[in-house]
Enzyme design. Structure first.
Site, short mmCIF file in Angstrom:
data_model
loop_
_atom_site.label_atom_id
_atom_site.label_comp_id
_atom_site.label_asym_id
_atom_site.label_seq_id
_atom_site.Cartn_x
_atom_site.Cartn_y
_atom_site.Cartn_z
N ASP A 294 45.64 56.64 69.46
CA ASP A 294 45.85 56.77 70.89
C ASP A 294 45.12 58.03 71.39
O ASP A 294 45.61 59.12 71.18
CB ASP A 294 47.33 56.81 71.25
CG ASP A 294 48.14 57.75 70.36
OD1 ASP A 294 47.69 58.11 69.25
OD2 ASP A 294 49.24 58.12 70.79
N GLU A 477 44.78 69.55 63.93
CA GLU A 477 45.03 68.11 63.97
C GLU A 477 43.79 67.27 63.73
O GLU A 477 43.83 66.22 63.07
CB GLU A 477 45.63 67.79 65.34
CG GLU A 477 45.96 66.35 65.62
CD GLU A 477 46.38 66.13 67.05
OE1 GLU A 477 47.02 65.10 67.32
OE2 GLU A 477 46.07 66.98 67.92
#
Length: 529
Positions: A294, A477
């Protein structure tokens, strides 16, 4: 492992039933006002807030006060809710600390204790401690945890591995599936179904025997395949799609068709950019969140997120993971003496493999491709999910070789495997690289003896992660994979700032460091200033 199979110490800690209302359900027009008026810069903040008193009383007070002249919405929220804090600085290493030691020391920082859960918040109770990704992600996530677990194993943290095993079994026993994360607003969807891979990992590290999880594997499978037995050709129901010729495959899905609560305003804005029904856009945005990707051009018709059509797409990775689940159930059923169940799942795994080969394998181009079942054609854009059939060992030797060539010539960048071949502003697109996608490629290639490319990707990724660590003393991340004059940089794009921590980067990197003790990344040290 059923709750009844847990030890006495584990079972007595089983959480009590809780109110499963989501923040949107619970706070209604107050929720909409807070999100649409952007009381907090990050839409996830309010859904993670802790009410200071009974939520019904807070809502009643809002209804009584909101029409008064000079009503201050932000002041009301801060007076009635405790706002979660995000401690990004906790993830920065001490000067000179080797990267391996930094990762080993982060597990306790990233661990959460269920007994510390505040009452009446959106967190779903769990029986044991768990590890979160970091930053704004202060809850357990499904597919993230598989990659985190690999690092826990190499760090010798079998205590946390066992706790995570109990937690995931508990979630399936309680809710019938593993939610996206342990929040009430994540209950309507799952994530890539990697529990079968987790079970293998538990057994490999002597945490517990895989056969003990057969009931949960079957229960998760039933959730993903709900409605399949009565589905007519050319139709879909929840996660299952039956093509016109009778072929059965799966898609990502979310049970709700409203804006994601953790990204409410963003979804409302996206839906306003198209003439499509808003509920349809919301469902596809939610389904993309269920995919873990996403967001990405992988799910869109063009560069605009409002063209997203996730539920129309049969993904390569999802069907690979479900094939692995079918194979695992067949194997464990045979060990348990459940002969008929074993034969049933052998037939199912054979049928899915044949379907993947026929529908998702592009023989002319020699690559796996997602399939648009509504338009009855393959998706053209190449993405890193093509390594998943190799990772679960579903590909033939020839398919593996052709996939390796596609990875090498079309997705390999200076810092590792690119997420897609398309450059966009979405975070799951070029130029970003993500730890789980590197690991699926590295492991998948290794399964087929394609060691040279596997090692090349591992080397590039370790250089990427260690480069940023040596300069900024942290792991993040996602990373930009293109070379820069100053070394690696953190990735961009998406709905929120780059997050530090970070669970799956730590896990994959720690595993790669363990496997390659001579690699220079083992000597990478945090910046001195």
């Amino acid at each position: 492992m059923n709750l009844s199979m847990m030890s006495h110490d584990q079972a007595h800690a089983a959480p009590q039933p809780q109110d499963l209302q989501t923040p949107a359900d619970r706070y209604q027009e107050l929720f909409q006002a807070v999100q649409l008026q952007r009381v907090f810069p990050d839409s996830k903040t309010f859904v993670d807030c802790v009410p200071e008193e009974d939520p019904a009383q807070i809502l009643a007070a809002y209804r009584e006060q909101c029409t008064r002249p000079g009503f201050d919405l932000s002041g009301f929220v801060h007076a009635n809710f405790a706002v979660p804090e995000v401690y990004a600085s906790h993830y920065v290493s001490v000067a000179g600390q080797p990267m391996r030691e930094h990762i080993d020391g982060l597990w306790d920082v990233l661990s959460r204790q269920p007994q510390q859960h505040p009452p009446r918040c959106s967190l779903l109770a769990l029986p044991r401690n768990y590890v979160v990704p970091g930053g704004r992600f202060a809850e357990l996530y499904y597919w993230d945890s598989y990659f985190t677990m690999m690092g826990l194993a190499e760090s010798g943290r079998h205590d946390l591995l066992r706790a995570m095993a109990d937690n995931f079994a508990y979630l399936i026993d309680t809710y019938g599936h593993i939610p996206n994360g342990n929040r009430t607003y994540y209950l309507s969807r799952s994530q890539p179904p990697v529990f079968a891979l987790m079970v293998e990992l538990f057994e490999r590290h002597s945490i517990c025997e895989a056969i003990g999880y057969l009931p949960q594997l079957c229960k998760e499978y039933a959730w993903w395949m709900d409605g399949a037995d009565t589905l007519q050709p050319g139709t879909a129901h929840r996660h299952v799609v039956r093509l016109e010729d009778g072929t059965l495959l799966n898609r990502y899905w979310d049970a709700r068709d409203t804006p994601r609560e953790e990204a409410y305003l963003e979804d409302v804005v996206t839906a306003r950019q198209t003439t499509r029904p808003a509920a349809e856009v919301y469902r596809d945005l939610r389904a993309a969140a269920a995919s873990g990707w996403d967001f990405s051009s992988r799910w869109c018709d063009d560069g605009n997120l409002s063209s997203i059509r996730t539920t129309a797409i049969l993904p390569v990775d999802l069907n690979s993971f479900l094939w692995k689940l079918e194979q695992q159930i067949a194997l464990l059923s045979r060990k348990a003496g459940l002969t008929e169940q074993s034969r049933l799942f052998q037939r199912r795994e054979h049928a899915r493999r044949e379907a993947v080969d026929r529908v998702l394998w592009d023989n002319a181009d020699g690559v796996y491709r997602d399939y648009d079942w509504q338009r009855q054609r393959s998706r053209g854009m190449l993405n890193a999910a093509i390594s998943t059939p190799l990772y679960v060992r579903m590909a033939s030797k020839q398919q593996a070789g052709l996939t390796a060539e596609a990875l090498r010539t079309r997705l390999l960048s200076a810092g590792g495997i690119e997420t897609t071949s398309m450059l966009t502003s979405q975070q799951w697109d070029k130029p970003n690289g993500w730890a789980p996608l590197q690991w699926l490629a590295i492991g998948g290639l290794r399964h087929y003896g394609l060691e040279d490319l596997s090692e090349d990707i591992a080397h590039r990724w370790l250089c990427t992660v260690s480069s940023l660590y040596q300069r900024e003393s942290k792991l993040v991340e996602k990373y930009v994979l293109e070379s820069t004059p100053h070394g690696a940089v953190g990735g961009g794009g998406g709905e929120y700032p780059l997050q530090d921590g970070f669970g799956w980067t730590n896990g994959v990197t720690r595993r790669l460091l363990h496997e390659r003790p001579a690699h220079a990344a083992n000597h990478a040290r945090a910046a001195s200033a």
